[in-house]
Scaffold this motif. Sequence first.
Motif, PDB file in Angstrom:
ATOM      1  N   ALA A 151     -13.749 -13.780  -1.649  1.00  0.00           N
ATOM      2  CA  ALA A 151     -12.422 -14.105  -2.307  1.00  0.00           C
ATOM      3  C   ALA A 151     -11.425 -14.508  -1.543  1.00  0.00           C
ATOM      4  O   ALA A 151     -11.436 -13.685  -0.241  1.00  0.00           O
ATOM      5  N   SER A 152     -10.348 -15.300  -1.978  1.00  0.00           N
ATOM      6  CA  SER A 152      -9.275 -15.505  -1.207  1.00  0.00           C
ATOM      7  C   SER A 152      -8.157 -14.492  -1.080  1.00  0.00           C
ATOM      8  O   SER A 152      -8.325 -13.570  -1.577  1.00  0.00           O
ATOM      9  N   ALA A 153      -7.363 -14.714   0.184  1.00  0.00           N
ATOM     10  CA  ALA A 153      -6.345 -13.574   0.311  1.00  0.00           C
ATOM     11  C   ALA A 153      -5.513 -13.196  -0.927  1.00  0.00           C
ATOM     12  O   ALA A 153      -5.243 -12.222  -1.103  1.00  0.00           O
ATOM     13  N   ASP A 154      -5.090 -14.301  -1.536  1.00  0.00           N
ATOM     14  CA  ASP A 154      -4.320 -14.495  -2.824  1.00  0.00           C
ATOM     15  C   ASP A 154      -4.637 -13.622  -3.868  1.00  0.00           C
ATOM     16  O   ASP A 154      -4.172 -13.076  -4.637  1.00  0.00           O
ATOM     17  N   ALA A 155      -6.200 -13.790  -3.989  1.00  0.00           N
ATOM     18  CA  ALA A 155      -7.023 -13.187  -4.957  1.00  0.00           C
ATOM     19  C   ALA A 155      -7.083 -11.647  -4.754  1.00  0.00           C
ATOM     20  O   ALA A 155      -6.748 -10.741  -5.494  1.00  0.00           O
ATOM     21  N   MET A 156      -7.149 -11.344  -3.429  1.00  0.00           N
ATOM     22  CA  MET A 156      -7.207  -9.899  -2.921  1.00  0.00           C
ATOM     23  C   MET A 156      -5.657  -9.031  -3.299  1.00  0.00           C
ATOM     24  O   MET A 156      -5.683  -8.199  -3.677  1.00  0.00           O
ATOM     25  N   ILE A 157      -4.703  -9.766  -3.016  1.00  0.00           N
ATOM     26  CA  ILE A 157      -3.366  -9.309  -3.047  1.00  0.00           C
ATOM     27  C   ILE A 157      -3.208  -9.251  -4.699  1.00  0.00           C
ATOM     28  O   ILE A 157      -2.545  -8.251  -4.885  1.00  0.00           O
ATOM     29  N   ALA A 158      -3.669 -10.446  -5.532  1.00  0.00           N
ATOM     30  CA  ALA A 158      -3.395  -9.949  -6.868  1.00  0.00           C
ATOM     31  C   ALA A 158      -4.055  -9.000  -7.461  1.00  0.00           C
ATOM     32  O   ALA A 158      -3.613  -8.173  -8.390  1.00  0.00           O
ATOM     33  N   ALA A 159      -5.371  -8.513  -6.797  1.00  0.00           N
ATOM     34  CA  ALA A 159      -6.370  -7.419  -7.218  1.00  0.00           C
ATOM     35  C   ALA A 159      -5.564  -6.320  -6.921  1.00  0.00           C
ATOM     36  O   ALA A 159      -5.461  -5.228  -7.749  1.00  0.00           O
ATOM     37  N   PHE A 160      -5.065  -6.131  -5.717  1.00  0.00           N
ATOM     38  CA  PHE A 160      -4.235  -4.979  -5.252  1.00  0.00           C
ATOM     39  C   PHE A 160      -3.172  -4.516  -6.001  1.00  0.00           C
ATOM     40  O   PHE A 160      -3.018  -3.337  -6.646  1.00  0.00           O
ATOM     41  N   THR A 161      -2.527  -5.762  -6.423  1.00  0.00           N
ATOM     42  CA  THR A 161      -1.171  -5.375  -7.032  1.00  0.00           C
ATOM     43  C   THR A 161      -1.525  -5.296  -8.542  1.00  0.00           C
ATOM     44  O   THR A 161      -0.864  -4.031  -9.114  1.00  0.00           O
ATOM     45  N   THR A 162      -2.499  -5.675  -8.986  1.00  0.00           N
ATOM     46  CA  THR A 162      -2.825  -5.423 -10.726  1.00  0.00           C
ATOM     47  C   THR A 162      -3.256  -4.023 -10.690  1.00  0.00           C
ATOM     48  O   THR A 162      -2.731  -3.150 -11.286  1.00  0.00           O
ATOM     49  N   LEU A 163      -4.180  -3.573  -9.712  1.00  0.00           N
ATOM     50  CA  LEU A 163      -4.844  -2.125  -9.864  1.00  0.00           C
ATOM     51  C   LEU A 163      -3.610  -0.957  -9.264  1.00  0.00           C
ATOM     52  O   LEU A 163      -3.503  -0.026  -9.898  1.00  0.00           O
ATOM     53  N   LEU A 164      -3.008  -1.437  -8.563  1.00  0.00           N
ATOM     54  CA  LEU A 164      -1.828  -0.478  -8.110  1.00  0.00           C
ATOM     55  C   LEU A 164      -0.733  -0.245  -9.319  1.00  0.00           C
ATOM     56  O   LEU A 164      -0.493   0.989  -9.464  1.00  0.00           O
ATOM     57  N   VAL A 165      -0.490  -1.070  -9.733  1.00  0.00           N
ATOM     58  CA  VAL A 165       0.496  -1.051 -11.047  1.00  0.00           C
ATOM     59  C   VAL A 165      -0.184  -0.375 -12.215  1.00  0.00           C
ATOM     60  O   VAL A 165       0.358   0.607 -12.800  1.00  0.00           O
ATOM     61  N   THR A 166      -1.470  -0.839 -12.515  1.00  0.00           N
ATOM     62  CA  THR A 166      -2.020  -0.038 -13.494  1.00  0.00           C
ATOM     63  C   THR A 166      -2.418   1.405 -13.329  1.00  0.00           C
ATOM     64  O   THR A 166      -2.378   2.248 -14.259  1.00  0.00           O
ATOM     65  N   VAL A 167      -2.908   2.107 -12.109  1.00  0.00           N
ATOM     66  CA  VAL A 167      -3.099   3.194 -11.699  1.00  0.00           C
ATOM     67  C   VAL A 167      -1.991   4.093 -11.641  1.00  0.00           C
ATOM     68  O   VAL A 167      -1.909   5.050 -11.861  1.00  0.00           O
ATOM     69  N   ASP A 168      -0.838   3.365 -11.121  1.00  0.00           N
ATOM     70  CA  ASP A 168       0.387   3.859 -10.780  1.00  0.00           C
ATOM     71  C   ASP A 168       0.556   5.176 -10.152  1.00  0.00           C
ATOM     72  O   ASP A 168       0.810   6.471 -10.641  1.00  0.00           O
ATOM     73  N   PRO A 169       0.233   5.297  -8.813  1.00  0.00           N
ATOM     74  CA  PRO A 169       0.107   6.570  -8.002  1.00  0.00           C
ATOM     75  C   PRO A 169       1.339   7.463  -8.151  1.00  0.00           C
ATOM     76  O   PRO A 169       1.389   8.526  -8.286  1.00  0.00           O
ATOM     77  N   PRO A 170       2.810   6.784  -7.921  1.00  0.00           N
ATOM     78  CA  PRO A 170       3.797   7.634  -7.939  1.00  0.00           C
ATOM     79  C   PRO A 170       3.980   8.125  -9.205  1.00  0.00           C
ATOM     80  O   PRO A 170       4.591   9.244  -9.417  1.00  0.00           O
ATOM     81  N   GLY A 171       3.707   7.344 -10.476  1.00  0.00           N
ATOM     82  CA  GLY A 171       3.846   8.156 -11.912  1.00  0.00           C
ATOM     83  C   GLY A 171       2.827   9.151 -11.920  1.00  0.00           C
ATOM     84  O   GLY A 171       2.981  10.016 -13.026  1.00  0.00           O
ATOM     85  N   LEU A 172       1.579   9.277 -11.448  1.00  0.00           N
ATOM     86  CA  LEU A 172       0.874  10.260 -11.293  1.00  0.00           C
ATOM     87  C   LEU A 172       1.399  11.697 -10.878  1.00  0.00           C
ATOM     88  O   LEU A 172       0.699  12.775 -11.238  1.00  0.00           O
ATOM     89  N   ALA A 173       2.251  11.695  -9.738  1.00  0.00           N
ATOM     90  CA  ALA A 173       2.674  12.628  -9.137  1.00  0.00           C
ATOM     91  C   ALA A 173       3.218  13.845  -9.843  1.00  0.00           C
ATOM     92  O   ALA A 173       2.723  15.011  -9.805  1.00  0.00           O
ATOM     93  N   PRO A 174       4.256  13.447 -10.794  1.00  0.00           N
ATOM     94  CA  PRO A 174       5.035  14.601 -11.622  1.00  0.00           C
ATOM     95  C   PRO A 174       3.812  15.141 -12.575  1.00  0.00           C
ATOM     96  O   PRO A 174       3.869  16.306 -12.887  1.00  0.00           O
ATOM     97  N   LEU A 175       3.008  14.413 -13.049  1.00  0.00           N
ATOM     98  CA  LEU A 175       1.914  14.969 -14.066  1.00  0.00           C
ATOM     99  C   LEU A 175       1.009  15.767 -13.263  1.00  0.00           C
ATOM    100  O   LEU A 175       0.553  16.639 -13.791  1.00  0.00           O
ATOM    101  N   PHE A 176       0.744  15.518 -12.338  1.00  0.00           N
ATOM    102  CA  PHE A 176      -0.273  16.498 -11.334  1.00  0.00           C
ATOM    103  C   PHE A 176       0.266  17.753 -11.148  1.00  0.00           C
ATOM    104  O   PHE A 176      -0.386  18.745 -11.162  1.00  0.00           O
ATOM    105  N   LEU A 177       1.784  17.766 -10.721  1.00  0.00           N
ATOM    106  CA  LEU A 177       2.290  18.865 -10.655  1.00  0.00           C
ATOM    107  C   LEU A 177       2.089  19.836 -12.028  1.00  0.00           C
ATOM    108  O   LEU A 177       2.030  21.236 -11.655  1.00  0.00           O
TER     109      LEU A 177
END
Length: 209
Positions: free
Chosen positions: A2-28
């Motif tokens: 895959a191209s670099a652009d495709a990997m950046i898009a994949a990373f951005t999409t997964l990062l937004v949908t998983v939302d690590p910062p949003g999980l922090a208060p729920l984890f607490l």
Amino acid sequence: MASADAMIAAFTTLLVTVDPPGLAPLFLGLTVGMNKAQRRQVAVRGSVMGFAILTVFALFGATILGALGISMGAFRIAGGLMLFAIAFEMIFERRNERKEKTTDDAITKDHIHNLAVFPLAIPLIAGPGAISATVLIAGTMNDLMGKAQLIGVIAVVLGLVYLALSVAERLNRFLGVTGRALLTRLLGVLLAALSVQFVVDGVKSAFGA
């Protein structure tokens, strides 16, 4: 590969949908009464299981769709609309309310030792949005190297999830209510644009445009 652009898009999409910062208060909220070592154990198990779930869908999602007679074009349209709905919830602060309700319901029904499986791994980390995004991205990568790159992206995102859970208390204090709201809205707008692109690609694929 895959191209670099495709990997950046994949990373951005997964990062937004998983939302690590949003999980922090729920984890607490999930781990109230646990000590630091117990929280770390839950964070590790939840992150590993989330990675395993998303990896399975990255590798076999298209095969499952094929067995059900669902074309990738149709799934891109449906998945894009679903991701747009999640983006809408993020922009108008409805997603966290729904996640918090899921968390509260789970605490009353499940034993504390199962928190890493439910609701942390499913549905808070590897939820419908993240699974749909993974299958959609995997559908754009036809060779083994592309799939391997996607699994690498999933590993990086889940590594960030573990990091966010490990520093959940500090991250929650640092962002505050205003910071979390601002970050969630910005990510929501970005996800909305990405979801529309999935729909456009799906229409082109389905109708041979």
